[in-house]
Design a protein around this motif. Structure first.
Motif, PDB file in Angstrom:
ATOM      1  N   ALA A   9       0.849  -1.201   0.000  1.00 32.14           N
ATOM      2  CA  ALA A   9       0.000   0.000   0.000  1.00 32.14           C
ATOM      3  C   ALA A   9       0.880   1.246   0.000  1.00 32.14           C
ATOM      4  CB  ALA A   9      -0.892  -0.008   1.234  1.00 32.14           C
ATOM      5  N   PHE A  10       0.275   2.355  -0.389  1.00 29.29           N
ATOM      6  CA  PHE A  10       0.942   3.655  -0.324  1.00 29.29           C
ATOM      7  C   PHE A  10       0.237   4.515   0.719  1.00 29.29           C
ATOM      8  CE2 PHE A  10       1.808   2.325  -4.747  1.00 29.29           C
ATOM      9  CZ  PHE A  10       3.187   2.344  -4.697  1.00 29.29           C
ATOM     10  N   ALA A  11       1.007   5.326   1.396  1.00 28.38           N
ATOM     11  CA  ALA A  11       0.396   6.258   2.356  1.00 28.38           C
ATOM     12  C   ALA A  11      -0.259   7.383   1.565  1.00 28.38           C
ATOM     13  CB  ALA A  11       1.457   6.804   3.284  1.00 28.38           C
ATOM     14  N   ARG A  12      -1.392   7.862   2.034  1.00 27.99           N
ATOM     15  CA  ARG A  12      -2.018   9.042   1.420  1.00 27.99           C
ATOM     16  C   ARG A  12      -2.143  10.110   2.494  1.00 27.99           C
ATOM     17  NH1 ARG A  12      -7.952   8.688   2.020  1.00 27.99           N
ATOM     18  NH2 ARG A  12      -8.342   6.740   3.130  1.00 27.99           N
ATOM     19  N   LEU A  13      -2.196  11.356   2.063  1.00 23.82           N
ATOM     20  CA  LEU A  13      -2.078  12.443   3.027  1.00 23.82           C
ATOM     21  C   LEU A  13      -3.423  12.949   3.537  1.00 23.82           C
ATOM     22  CD1 LEU A  13       0.756  14.404   1.212  1.00 23.82           C
ATOM     23  CD2 LEU A  13       0.980  12.908   3.203  1.00 23.82           C
ATOM     24  N   ARG A  62      -8.753 -13.836   7.810  1.00 25.53           N
ATOM     25  CA  ARG A  62      -7.335 -13.901   7.432  1.00 25.53           C
ATOM     26  C   ARG A  62      -6.593 -12.685   7.958  1.00 25.53           C
ATOM     27  NH1 ARG A  62      -6.703 -13.907   1.308  1.00 25.53           N
ATOM     28  NH2 ARG A  62      -8.893 -14.494   1.358  1.00 25.53           N
ATOM     29  N   LEU A  63      -5.308 -12.851   8.199  1.00 21.21           N
ATOM     30  CA  LEU A  63      -4.479 -11.690   8.568  1.00 21.21           C
ATOM     31  C   LEU A  63      -3.907 -11.097   7.287  1.00 21.21           C
ATOM     32  CD1 LEU A  63      -2.415 -13.015  11.596  1.00 21.21           C
ATOM     33  CD2 LEU A  63      -4.214 -11.315  11.679  1.00 21.21           C
ATOM     34  N   PHE A  64      -3.855  -9.783   7.244  1.00 17.61           N
ATOM     35  CA  PHE A  64      -3.250  -9.101   6.094  1.00 17.61           C
ATOM     36  C   PHE A  64      -2.018  -8.356   6.583  1.00 17.61           C
ATOM     37  CE2 PHE A  64      -7.498  -9.819   4.564  1.00 17.61           C
ATOM     38  CZ  PHE A  64      -7.309 -10.098   3.227  1.00 17.61           C
ATOM     39  N   ASN A  65      -0.852  -8.707   6.032  1.00 19.04           N
ATOM     40  CA  ASN A  65       0.369  -7.970   6.339  1.00 19.04           C
ATOM     41  C   ASN A  65       0.499  -6.859   5.310  1.00 19.04           C
ATOM     42  OD1 ASN A  65       1.122  -9.705   8.473  1.00 19.04           O
ATOM     43  ND2 ASN A  65       1.783 -11.200   6.955  1.00 19.04           N
ATOM     44  N   ILE A  66       0.218  -5.639   5.749  1.00 23.12           N
ATOM     45  CA  ILE A  66       0.203  -4.517   4.803  1.00 23.12           C
ATOM     46  C   ILE A  66       1.524  -3.772   4.893  1.00 23.12           C
ATOM     47  CG2 ILE A  66      -1.002  -2.433   4.089  1.00 23.12           C
ATOM     48  CD1 ILE A  66      -3.512  -3.619   5.299  1.00 23.12           C
ATOM     49  N   ASP A  67       2.182  -3.702   3.763  1.00 21.19           N
ATOM     50  CA  ASP A  67       3.471  -3.032   3.676  1.00 21.19           C
ATOM     51  C   ASP A  67       3.234  -1.588   3.223  1.00 21.19           C
ATOM     52  OD1 ASP A  67       6.058  -2.317   3.387  1.00 21.19           O
ATOM     53  OD2 ASP A  67       6.548  -3.761   1.795  1.00 21.19           O
ATOM     54  N   VAL A  68       3.364  -0.645   4.163  1.00 17.82           N
ATOM     55  CA  VAL A  68       3.156   0.774   3.826  1.00 17.82           C
ATOM     56  C   VAL A  68       4.517   1.460   3.848  1.00 17.82           C
ATOM     57  CG1 VAL A  68       1.861   2.870   4.380  1.00 17.82           C
ATOM     58  CG2 VAL A  68       0.982   0.656   5.089  1.00 17.82           C
ATOM     59  N   ASN A  69       4.979   1.792   2.674  1.00 13.55           N
ATOM     60  CA  ASN A  69       6.288   2.459   2.509  1.00 13.55           C
ATOM     61  C   ASN A  69       7.402   1.736   3.289  1.00 13.55           C
ATOM     62  OD1 ASN A  69       4.786   4.232   1.048  1.00 13.55           O
ATOM     63  ND2 ASN A  69       4.812   5.849   2.602  1.00 13.55           N
ATOM     64  N   GLY A  70       7.446   0.437   3.171  1.00 17.47           N
ATOM     65  CA  GLY A  70       8.533  -0.346   3.787  1.00 17.47           C
ATOM     66  C   GLY A  70       8.249  -0.820   5.205  1.00 17.47           C
ATOM     67  N   LYS A  71       7.177  -0.291   5.848  1.00 18.95           N
ATOM     68  CA  LYS A  71       6.859  -0.698   7.218  1.00 18.95           C
ATOM     69  C   LYS A  71       5.656  -1.651   7.183  1.00 18.95           C
ATOM     70  CE  LYS A  71       4.985   1.249  11.435  1.00 18.95           C
ATOM     71  NZ  LYS A  71       4.108   2.321  11.858  1.00 18.95           N
ATOM     72  N   SER A  72       5.838  -2.862   7.681  1.00 15.77           N
ATOM     73  CA  SER A  72       4.769  -3.859   7.610  1.00 15.77           C
ATOM     74  C   SER A  72       3.886  -3.810   8.861  1.00 15.77           C
ATOM     75  CB  SER A  72       5.382  -5.252   7.457  1.00 15.77           C
ATOM     76  OG  SER A  72       4.364  -6.195   7.325  1.00 15.77           O
ATOM     77  N   GLN A  73       2.573  -3.931   8.654  1.00 17.62           N
ATOM     78  CA  GLN A  73       1.627  -3.920   9.774  1.00 17.62           C
ATOM     79  C   GLN A  73       0.696  -5.117   9.634  1.00 17.62           C
ATOM     80  OE1 GLN A  73       0.034  -0.148  11.006  1.00 17.62           O
ATOM     81  NE2 GLN A  73       1.013   0.899   9.304  1.00 17.62           N
TER      82      GLN A  73
END
Lengths: 197, 139
Positions: A9-13, A62-73
């Protein structure tokens, strides 16, 4: 152990409907990650990648590992908004979890051994009252589905909540422990006769 | 055929169908369903015809839910009658359907049977439709 899926994913402002609409115009899916006492993260996903996951079994468990700008959550899907006509996702809420987090999730019920039920073999209908049950469990131990065995069941049999074997550490979210999940209905003989006329 | 048991007024205005469905846009009872893609009227006769097509195709296995009800009386004047002299008599009942509305739901049949049954039912309707299934469930 809960299955997990990776998403980028990408961060949005900006928050709000104007910013979300702009994301959709750019062919991005607006979403938010919140929970675990941290500040919410506004993100946008690739709609194609997300839709592929959406129609796979166990989407809500299910668990979703979301990678936002290099940081996984690590997250689970908390809420999903769909377009009323096209059924495309228009917004997703993800709940941030850790292995210790207790989450309330809707787990689908799976009816097994339907060929071993004499009631269903003789034309009975499995009337499912609740397709899923809300349970409270640890985020890393969400069951994929809860099974109900149909072996040997006859017409008029009703499955109540107490027949379900919950996994260790899980409990029901509802206070009402006796509601009906499914019943085996006898075939409608009168309706059938009228239909053949 | 479906029709209201009693109504407050005998005849209704024609009306227009604007916008998208606000409710009944997701499956509530069954595993498969038919969703409207266009606005339009679905008559009681069409609903009954679709219901028969579905139940026959399912060979009376499974369960069907009809989630639209024809509550709008549609009137028309007889042929070769001059205009005026009041509104015509009620000819049939129809349901006003907005895009996104789930019209039929099925349970207790396989995906193939559900697709065939809903396909046959769709032939009876005068509006666009599509088949929908539950999200996150093994089919």
């Amino acid at each position: 152990m809960t299955e997990s899926t990776n998403l980028t994913a990408f961060a949005r402002l900006k928050a709000g409907k104007g910013a979300s609409r702009e994301e959709r115009r750019q062919n991005r899916l607006p979403a938010v990650i919140y929970g675990n006492g941290e500040t919410p993260d506004l993100i946008s996903l690739c709609p194609r990648e997300f839709t592929k996951e959406m129609y796979k079994a166990g989407f809500y468990t299910r668990l979703f590992n979301i990678d936002v700008n290099g940081k996984s959550q690590q997250t689970i899907v908390k809420a999903l908004q769909l377009h009323p006509v096209s059924d495309k996702a228009i917004h997703v809420d993800f709940l941030r979890v850790t292995s210790k987090t207790m989450v309330t999730v809707s787990v689908p019920i799976k009816f097994i051994n339907d060929t071993l039920s004499p009631g269903l073999k003789r034309g009975g209908v499995l009337n499912v009252v609740h397709h899923e049950i809300r349970i409270v469990c640890r985020a890393d131990a969400i069951p994929h589905s809860l099974d109900i065995d149909l072996t040997g069941v006859e017409f008029g049999h009703a499955f109540h909540l107490d027949v379900i074997q919950l996994p260790e550490g899980a409990k029901l979210a509802s206070a009402d422990k006796g509601y009906t999940i499914a019943t085996i209905l006898a075939p409608k003989v009168e309706a059938a006769a009228a239909e053949t006329k | 055929m479906l029709a209201p048991k009693k109504t407050k007024f005998r005849k209704a205005h024609k009306g227009r169908i604007h916008g998208l469905a606000k409710g009944a846009t997701t499956l509530h009872f069954g595993s498969y369903g038919m969703k409207a893609l266009e606005p339009g009227r679905v008559t009681a006769r069409q609903i009954e015809s679709a219901r028969r097509a579905i139940t026959r195709c399912m060979k009376r296995a499974g369960k069907l839910w009809i989630r639209i009800f024809p509550d709008v009386p549609v009137s028309s004047k007889p042929a070769e009658v001059r205009m005026g002299s009041g509104k015509g008599s009620v000819e049939y009942w129809a349901a006003r359907v907005k895009p996104g509305r789930i019209m039929f739901e099925l349970e207790g049949v396989s995906k193939e049977v559900a697709q065939e049954a809903l396909g046959l039912a769709g032939e009876k309707l005068a509006i666009g439709w599509k088949i929908v299934s539950r999200i996150g469930v093994e089919q």
